[in-house]
Every structure is written in C-alpha cells, then in structure tokens.
Design a protein around this motif. Structure first.
Motif, mmCIF file in Angstrom:
data_model
loop_
_atom_site.group_PDB
_atom_site.id
_atom_site.type_symbol
_atom_site.label_atom_id
_atom_site.label_comp_id
_atom_site.label_asym_id
_atom_site.label_seq_id
_atom_site.Cartn_x
_atom_site.Cartn_y
_atom_site.Cartn_z
ATOM 1 N N MET A 46 11.411 13.780 10.623
ATOM 2 C CA MET A 46 12.065 12.495 10.355
ATOM 3 C C MET A 46 12.367 11.463 11.471
ATOM 4 O O MET A 46 12.299 10.095 11.372
ATOM 5 N N LEU A 47 12.457 11.856 12.768
ATOM 6 C CA LEU A 47 12.549 10.941 13.899
ATOM 7 C C LEU A 47 11.256 10.268 14.102
ATOM 8 O O LEU A 47 11.125 9.321 14.380
ATOM 9 N N GLY A 48 10.173 11.033 14.054
ATOM 10 C CA GLY A 48 8.885 10.681 14.161
ATOM 11 C C GLY A 48 8.520 9.627 13.234
ATOM 12 O O GLY A 48 7.951 8.704 13.413
ATOM 13 N N PHE A 49 8.961 10.086 11.782
ATOM 14 C CA PHE A 49 8.613 9.115 10.671
ATOM 15 C C PHE A 49 9.557 7.552 10.819
ATOM 16 O O PHE A 49 8.827 6.471 10.637
ATOM 17 N N PHE A 50 10.780 7.901 11.200
ATOM 18 C CA PHE A 50 11.470 6.651 11.369
ATOM 19 C C PHE A 50 11.003 5.794 12.697
ATOM 20 O O PHE A 50 11.067 4.632 12.670
ATOM 21 N N GLY A 51 10.362 6.362 13.621
ATOM 22 C CA GLY A 51 9.989 5.741 15.020
ATOM 23 C C GLY A 51 8.689 5.082 14.554
ATOM 24 O O GLY A 51 8.304 3.929 14.827
ATOM 25 N N GLY A 52 7.905 5.717 13.696
ATOM 26 C CA GLY A 52 6.493 5.052 13.252
ATOM 27 C C GLY A 52 6.960 3.683 12.227
ATOM 28 O O GLY A 52 6.345 2.727 12.268
ATOM 29 N N VAL A 53 8.137 3.897 11.610
ATOM 30 C CA VAL A 53 8.165 2.698 10.538
ATOM 31 C C VAL A 53 8.962 1.580 11.455
ATOM 32 O O VAL A 53 8.570 0.515 11.183
ATOM 33 N N LEU A 54 9.724 1.953 12.563
ATOM 34 C CA LEU A 54 10.042 1.014 13.418
ATOM 35 C C LEU A 54 9.078 0.109 13.994
ATOM 36 O O LEU A 54 9.127 -0.857 14.114
ATOM 37 N N ALA A 55 8.080 0.992 14.555
ATOM 38 C CA ALA A 55 6.892 0.498 15.273
ATOM 39 C C ALA A 55 6.009 -0.542 14.232
ATOM 40 O O ALA A 55 5.576 -1.601 14.731
ATOM 41 N N LEU A 56 6.062 -0.115 12.989
ATOM 42 C CA LEU A 56 5.135 -0.743 12.176
ATOM 43 C C LEU A 56 5.969 -2.199 11.728
ATOM 44 O O LEU A 56 5.321 -3.105 11.658
ATOM 45 N N LEU A 57 7.467 -1.982 11.673
ATOM 46 C CA LEU A 57 8.138 -3.600 11.551
ATOM 47 C C LEU A 57 7.958 -4.436 12.740
ATOM 48 O O LEU A 57 7.584 -5.319 12.324
ATOM 49 N N PHE A 58 8.106 -3.827 13.908
ATOM 50 C CA PHE A 58 7.807 -4.770 14.854
ATOM 51 C C PHE A 58 6.505 -5.334 14.903
ATOM 52 O O PHE A 58 6.199 -6.517 15.198
ATOM 53 N N SER A 59 5.456 -4.739 14.549
ATOM 54 C CA SER A 59 4.118 -4.996 14.578
ATOM 55 C C SER A 59 3.850 -6.072 13.357
ATOM 56 O O SER A 59 3.232 -7.165 13.717
ATOM 57 N N ARG A 60 4.259 -5.784 12.390
ATOM 58 C CA ARG A 60 4.290 -6.796 10.960
ATOM 59 C C ARG A 60 5.011 -8.055 11.501
ATOM 60 O O ARG A 60 4.657 -8.965 11.084
ATOM 61 N N ARG A 61 6.088 -8.045 12.183
ATOM 62 C CA ARG A 61 6.613 -9.141 12.591
ATOM 63 C C ARG A 61 5.975 -10.062 13.518
ATOM 64 O O ARG A 61 5.770 -11.263 13.276
ATOM 65 N N LYS A 62 5.424 -9.495 14.387
ATOM 66 C CA LYS A 62 4.377 -10.273 15.264
ATOM 67 C C LYS A 62 3.215 -10.722 14.547
ATOM 68 O O LYS A 62 2.891 -11.945 14.748
ATOM 69 N N HIS A 63 2.649 -9.839 13.615
ATOM 70 C CA HIS A 63 1.436 -10.484 12.801
ATOM 71 C C HIS A 63 1.977 -11.613 12.029
ATOM 72 O O HIS A 63 1.204 -12.620 11.701
ATOM 73 N N LYS A 64 3.262 -11.503 11.344
ATOM 74 C CA LYS A 64 3.444 -12.673 10.547
ATOM 75 C C LYS A 64 3.811 -14.063 11.586
ATOM 76 O O LYS A 64 3.485 -15.026 10.868
ATOM 77 N N GLN A 65 4.266 -13.750 12.576
ATOM 78 C CA GLN A 65 4.251 -14.915 13.535
ATOM 79 C C GLN A 65 2.799 -15.579 13.902
ATOM 80 O O GLN A 65 2.995 -16.705 13.984
ATOM 81 N N GLU A 66 1.967 -14.747 13.880
ATOM 82 C CA GLU A 66 0.728 -15.077 14.363
ATOM 83 C C GLU A 66 -0.026 -15.890 13.212
ATOM 84 O O GLU A 66 -0.663 -16.880 13.340
ATOM 85 N N ILE A 67 0.326 -15.531 11.903
ATOM 86 C CA ILE A 67 -0.069 -15.999 10.689
ATOM 87 C C ILE A 67 0.405 -17.358 10.784
ATOM 88 O O ILE A 67 -0.362 -18.424 10.420
ATOM 89 N N ILE A 68 1.942 -17.595 10.800
ATOM 90 C CA ILE A 68 2.443 -18.732 10.650
ATOM 91 C C ILE A 68 1.711 -19.708 11.846
ATOM 92 O O ILE A 68 1.280 -20.957 11.507
ATOM 93 N N TRP A 69 1.568 -19.309 13.119
ATOM 94 C CA TRP A 69 1.042 -20.115 14.097
ATOM 95 C C TRP A 69 -0.492 -20.598 13.532
ATOM 96 O O TRP A 69 -1.068 -21.752 13.675
ATOM 97 N N LEU A 70 -1.291 -19.634 12.943
ATOM 98 C CA LEU A 70 -2.720 -19.830 12.536
ATOM 99 C C LEU A 70 -2.857 -20.673 11.560
ATOM 100 O O LEU A 70 -3.599 -21.804 11.364
ATOM 101 N N ARG A 71 -1.814 -20.696 10.631
ATOM 102 C CA ARG A 71 -1.921 -21.706 9.448
ATOM 103 C C ARG A 71 -1.427 -23.062 9.889
ATOM 104 O O ARG A 71 -2.144 -23.996 9.415
ATOM 105 N N GLN A 72 -0.480 -23.318 10.927
ATOM 106 C CA GLN A 72 -0.257 -24.429 11.560
ATOM 107 C C GLN A 72 -1.364 -25.023 12.190
ATOM 108 O O GLN A 72 -1.676 -26.552 12.031
ATOM 109 N N GLU A 73 -2.209 -24.488 12.841
ATOM 110 C CA GLU A 73 -3.384 -24.789 13.596
ATOM 111 C C GLU A 73 -4.305 -25.362 12.684
ATOM 112 O O GLU A 73 -5.188 -26.162 12.636
ATOM 113 N N ASN A 74 -4.522 -24.346 11.668
ATOM 114 C CA ASN A 74 -5.524 -24.839 10.372
ATOM 115 C C ASN A 74 -4.954 -26.184 9.868
ATOM 116 O O ASN A 74 -6.136 -26.890 9.723
#
Length: 103
Positions: free
Chosen positions: A56-84
């Motif tokens: 469970m510790l490994g699972f929640f650590g993976g979910v936490l890492a996924l959330l941070f990665s997803r947040r980063k990608h969402k910000q990049e998508i916003i920037w790319l849409r603005q640039e587009n």
C-alpha cells in the motif's frame, strides 16, 4: 453508452480477481511474526500484514508521483495551447497582409 458499461464490468472483474488473490495470499501466510525496524518492535502480527502495508505504501507513492506528473503535463498542455493560439493569430495576420508587386 455500451463502452461505459463494458469498462465498469472490466473494473469489477479486476477488483474481484485482485481481492481473491489478496485473500488467498493472506490465508496462506498466517504465520505470526514480529517486525523490528529502527529499534522499534511491533506486536506479534500475521506475516501478510507488513507485506500489505509495504504494498500500500508503494501504491500510494506511485499515485502521488502520478499526480505530480499529471499536474506538470497539464501545465505544459496549457502553455502549448496558448502558444498554438498565438501562432495561429500570427498566421492569420500574415494571410491578411496584401501582397505587393515590386514590378
């Protein structure tokens, strides 16, 4: 709507299979142990308890890492849409400039 229904049944089946494996693992590992870590000892517990805790510790650590990665990608998508949008406006402006003949 058909696709949504099939995904739900797939999820239910996956949960049933994983729960069955977890239950079989727990039933096969009822040996009582004591866990020692950093000078602290636990009470006597079945072997499957620390295994599940580690899982469970490994699972929640993976979910936490996924959330941070997803947040980063969402910000990049916003920037790319603005640039587009900016580049699309620039292309539209260039299309509207009248052509000049220097003849």
């Amino acid at each position: 709507m058909h696709g949504f229904n099939s995904v739900n049944w797939t999820n239910v089946l996956l949960v049933i299979v994983l729960t069955s494996f977890a239950t079989m693992f727990a039933m096969a590992n009822l040996t009582l142990i004591q866990v020692h870590f950093l000078g602290v000892s636990s009470a006597t517990i079945p072997f499957y308890v620390p295994v599940f805790i580690a899982f469970m510790l490994g699972f929640f650590g993976g979910v936490l890492a996924l959330l941070f990665s997803r947040r980063k990608h969402k910000q990049e998508i916003i920037w790319l849409r603005q640039e587009n949008e900016r580049l699309q406006r620039e292309v539209d402006n260039l299309r509207n400039i009248p052509l000049q003949d220097d003849v």
